[in-house]
Design a protein around this motif. Structure first.
Motif, short mmCIF file in Angstrom:
data_model
loop_
_atom_site.label_atom_id
_atom_site.label_comp_id
_atom_site.label_asym_id
_atom_site.label_seq_id
_atom_site.Cartn_x
_atom_site.Cartn_y
_atom_site.Cartn_z
N VAL A 109 1.59 9.60 -4.36
CA VAL A 109 1.13 9.24 -3.03
C VAL A 109 2.12 9.84 -2.04
O VAL A 109 3.27 9.39 -1.98
N LEU A 110 1.71 10.83 -1.33
CA LEU A 110 2.57 11.44 -0.34
C LEU A 110 2.38 10.74 1.00
O LEU A 110 1.24 10.47 1.40
N ILE A 111 3.47 10.45 1.66
CA ILE A 111 3.43 9.70 2.91
C ILE A 111 3.57 10.67 4.08
O ILE A 111 4.55 11.41 4.16
N PRO A 112 2.61 10.66 5.00
CA PRO A 112 2.74 11.52 6.18
C PRO A 112 3.94 11.07 7.02
O PRO A 112 4.21 9.88 7.13
N ARG A 113 4.64 12.00 7.60
CA ARG A 113 5.84 11.69 8.36
C ARG A 113 5.53 11.32 9.81
O ARG A 113 6.37 10.76 10.49
N LYS A 114 4.35 11.67 10.30
CA LYS A 114 4.02 11.43 11.70
C LYS A 114 2.63 10.85 11.81
O LYS A 114 1.82 10.94 10.90
N GLU A 115 2.37 10.28 12.97
CA GLU A 115 1.04 9.77 13.31
C GLU A 115 0.51 8.75 12.30
O GLU A 115 -0.65 8.77 11.92
N ASN A 145 -2.45 3.50 7.07
CA ASN A 145 -1.19 2.88 6.65
C ASN A 145 -0.85 3.33 5.22
O ASN A 145 -1.63 3.13 4.30
N PRO A 146 0.33 3.93 5.02
CA PRO A 146 0.71 4.38 3.68
C PRO A 146 0.79 3.24 2.66
O PRO A 146 0.60 3.46 1.47
N LEU A 147 1.04 2.03 3.13
CA LEU A 147 1.08 0.90 2.20
C LEU A 147 -0.27 0.66 1.54
O LEU A 147 -0.34 0.20 0.40
N ASP A 148 -1.35 0.98 2.25
CA ASP A 148 -2.68 0.85 1.66
C ASP A 148 -2.84 1.80 0.48
O ASP A 148 -3.36 1.41 -0.58
N LEU A 149 -2.38 3.04 0.63
CA LEU A 149 -2.46 4.02 -0.46
C LEU A 149 -1.60 3.59 -1.64
O LEU A 149 -2.01 3.68 -2.80
N MET A 150 -0.39 3.11 -1.35
CA MET A 150 0.50 2.67 -2.42
C MET A 150 -0.05 1.44 -3.12
O MET A 150 0.01 1.33 -4.36
N SER A 151 -0.61 0.51 -2.37
CA SER A 151 -1.19 -0.69 -2.96
C SER A 151 -2.36 -0.35 -3.87
O SER A 151 -2.48 -0.89 -4.97
N ARG A 152 -3.20 0.56 -3.43
CA ARG A 152 -4.33 0.98 -4.26
C ARG A 152 -3.82 1.61 -5.57
O ARG A 152 -4.34 1.33 -6.65
N ALA A 153 -2.82 2.46 -5.46
CA ALA A 153 -2.27 3.11 -6.65
C ALA A 153 -1.70 2.07 -7.62
O ALA A 153 -1.92 2.15 -8.83
N LEU A 154 -1.00 1.06 -7.11
CA LEU A 154 -0.46 0.01 -7.98
C LEU A 154 -1.57 -0.81 -8.62
O LEU A 154 -1.50 -1.13 -9.81
N ARG A 155 -2.61 -1.12 -7.87
CA ARG A 155 -3.75 -1.86 -8.43
C ARG A 155 -4.42 -1.07 -9.55
O ARG A 155 -4.94 -1.64 -10.51
N GLU A 156 -4.40 0.26 -9.45
CA GLU A 156 -5.01 1.12 -10.46
C GLU A 156 -4.08 1.39 -11.64
O GLU A 156 -4.41 2.13 -12.55
N GLY A 157 -2.88 0.78 -11.61
CA GLY A 157 -1.95 0.89 -12.73
C GLY A 157 -0.97 2.05 -12.66
O GLY A 157 -0.27 2.33 -13.63
N ALA A 158 -0.90 2.72 -11.52
CA ALA A 158 0.02 3.85 -11.37
C ALA A 158 1.46 3.36 -11.19
O ALA A 158 1.70 2.24 -10.76
N ASP A 159 2.38 4.22 -11.53
CA ASP A 159 3.79 4.01 -11.22
C ASP A 159 4.08 4.79 -9.94
O ASP A 159 3.51 5.86 -9.71
#
Length: 126
Positions: A1-7, A13-27
């Motif tokens: 999950v790459l986090i945009p640096r601006k805007e 929200n990058p936390l949404d992407l990270m949360s989804r990845a964790l729910r799907e079992g990703a590290d």
């Protein structure tokens, strides 16, 4: 999950992407400082790791110390320089404790990484 640096906004929200990845079992590999200092000194951690720890208490947080990173991949650079590096993995951190403040949790995480890092990285900027 790459986090945009601006805007960054609530809509992306990058936390949404990270949360989804964790729910799907990703590290995930997190760099909780948000950016690296040019001096190599470990900076205070941003709050995203606290939000994830609160939302996913079952996920292990493993501190990692990267020694010589500021020379291998200087801030602002994209290509690493072929130098010797050392990576140290610590024991998983205790989950977010009942009543533990955000500030205390972030300091505990930062301290765990600082213990594994090279001497310049372990300096406390507080």
């Amino acid at each position: 999950v790459l986090i945009p640096r601006k805007e960054i906004s609530r809509a992306d929200n990058p936390l949404d992407l990270m949360s989804r990845a964790l729910r799907e079992g990703a590290d995930l590999i997190l760099f909780p400082e948000g950016t690296r200092s040019r001096s190599g000194v470990l900076q205070p951690f941003k709050g995203g790791i606290h939000h994830l720890a609160r939302a996913f208490p079952q996920v292990e947080l493993v501190p990692v110390g990267l020694e010589n990173l500021s020379r291998i991949l200087p801030a602002g650079e994209f290509l690493p320089v072929p130098l010797i590096a050392r990576v140290r993995f610590g024991e998983p951190l205790k989950p977010l404790e009942e009543g533990e403040s955000r500030t205390d949790f972030l300091a505990r995480c930062r301290d765990a990484v600082a213990m594994l890092s090279g001497s310049a990285e372990a300096q406390d900027p507080r």
